[in-house]
Design an enzyme around this catalytic site. Structure first.
Site, PDB file in Angstrom:
ATOM      1  CB  THR A  53      42.621  34.902  40.418  1.00  0.00           C
ATOM      2  OG1 THR A  53      43.383  35.194  41.794  1.00  0.00           O
ATOM      3  CG2 THR A  53      41.522  35.348  40.332  1.00  0.00           C
ATOM      4  CE1 TYR A 141      51.859  36.007  43.698  1.00  0.00           C
ATOM      5  CE2 TYR A 141      50.510  33.485  42.509  1.00  0.00           C
ATOM      6  CZ  TYR A 141      50.201  34.984  43.361  1.00  0.00           C
ATOM      7  OH  TYR A 141      49.615  34.975  43.810  1.00  0.00           O
ATOM      8  CE  LYS A 169      50.089  37.689  41.315  1.00  0.00           C
ATOM      9  NZ  LYS A 169      48.982  37.177  41.445  1.00  0.00           N
ATOM     10  CB  VAL A 209      49.206  40.819  38.889  1.00  0.00           C
ATOM     11  CG1 VAL A 209      48.295  39.065  37.786  1.00  0.00           C
ATOM     12  CG2 VAL A 209      50.276  40.296  37.822  1.00  0.00           C
TER      13      VAL A 209
END
Length: 299
Positions: A53, A141, A169, A209
């Site tokens: 992001t 992640y 995540k 998140v």
């Protein structure tokens, strides 16, 4: 409903923060500081910088370090800073981790090496090397839809034995595998999928998140606050209220970076353009995002 055993090494409410740029496309450190301050003031315990992001594929190593230093100066000790350091190259990932630690990050977030599709033993070795070189806690992640490679539950379980690998995540869309790891490890699980905030939290996850939280941080924090207060019905209602905006931002066919920046721009908040190969959202998309946001905040 608060789970006393719920691990929260980075807090509960984290935003996958965009990286603001100036109109000319340069790094906007002043804008990053203003946005970070707003996010923390409106309920974020932590900020993830230079994730997808945050357009990490198109920011330089120097820009990544500058961003950490600027945001650290803005938020002080009011929030945790987690630095995205994942790349396709183990050596480069290690370099970014050391630079992030030096710049003032509190933790690291790393995806599996992408495109090369390493087997699970290589995935495990990659993360162990990362965790060995830095003194910071590491979040793995798991987003196989982007990287092409899953961190399999059994690999997660083995990696959980490393003292600095503390969190995940989770964007694997596999609640069965997630629950297997939750049951067998002490890893803190943060959903990276905004529609799963309540679902993962209710089964023992640690929080989220969120990309959508760039625009609506209070509304996601309210979901887990209601759950912790014992009002599961209200938590469910609040989660459902976020879905129209989440759908437009995350399931419209555009990357969340593009939609987040379009909405923040309409709200007069720091954002700026996206860097190529991404392209900005069109006017109709931005109009729709703003209308969904206004419906959310009016409720």
């Amino acid at each position: 409903m608060t789970l006393t055993h719920r691990p929260t090494p980075f807090g509960r409410a984290l935003c996958a923060m965009i990286t603001p740029f100036t109109a000319s496309g340069a790094l906007d450190l002043d804008g990053a500081q203003r946005l970070a301050d707003r996010l923390v003031a409106e309920g974020c315990d932590g900020l993830v910088l230079s994730g997808t992001t945050g357009e990490s594929p198109t920011t330089t190593d120097t820009e990544k370090a500058e961003l950490i230093r600027a945001v650290r100066a803005a938020v002080g000790d009011r929030a945790v800073i987690v630095a995205g350091v994942g790349t396709a190259d183990t050596r480069h990932t290690v370099e970014l981790a050391l630079a992030a630690e030096k710049a003032g990050a509190d933790g690291l977030l790393a995806v599996t090496p992408y495109y090369s599709t390493p087997p699970q033993d290589a995935v495990e070795a990659h993360f162990r090397e990362l965790a060995d070189v830095s003194g910071l806690p590491v979040a793995l992640y798991d987003i196989p839809g982007r990287t092409g490679t899953r961190i399999e539950p059994d690999t997660m379980i083995r990696l959980a034995g490393h003292p600095r690998i503390v969190a995940v995540k989770d964007c694997a869309y596999d609640l069965l595998g997630t629950q297997k790891v939750l049951a067998e490890t002490g890893l803190a699980y943060y959903t990276g999928c905004d529609e799963y905030v309540l679902a993962l939290y209710a089964i023992g996850g640690s929080g989220y998140v969120s990309t959508v939280a760039n625009a609506a941080p209070r509304h996601f924090r309210a979901v887990i606050d209601a759950f912790d207060a014992g009002d599961t019905g209200e938590a469910a209602r609040l989660q459902r209220r976020t879905i129209p905006l989440t759908e437009l931002m995350m399931a419209s066919g555009l990357p969340g970076t593009v939609t987040a920046k379009a909405l923040l721009g309409r709200l007069g908040l720091p954002s700026g353009p996206v860097r190529a190969p991404l392209r900005p959202a069109d006017r109709d998309t931005a109009d729709g995002l703003l209308k969904a946001y206004e419906r959310l905040v009016s409720g």
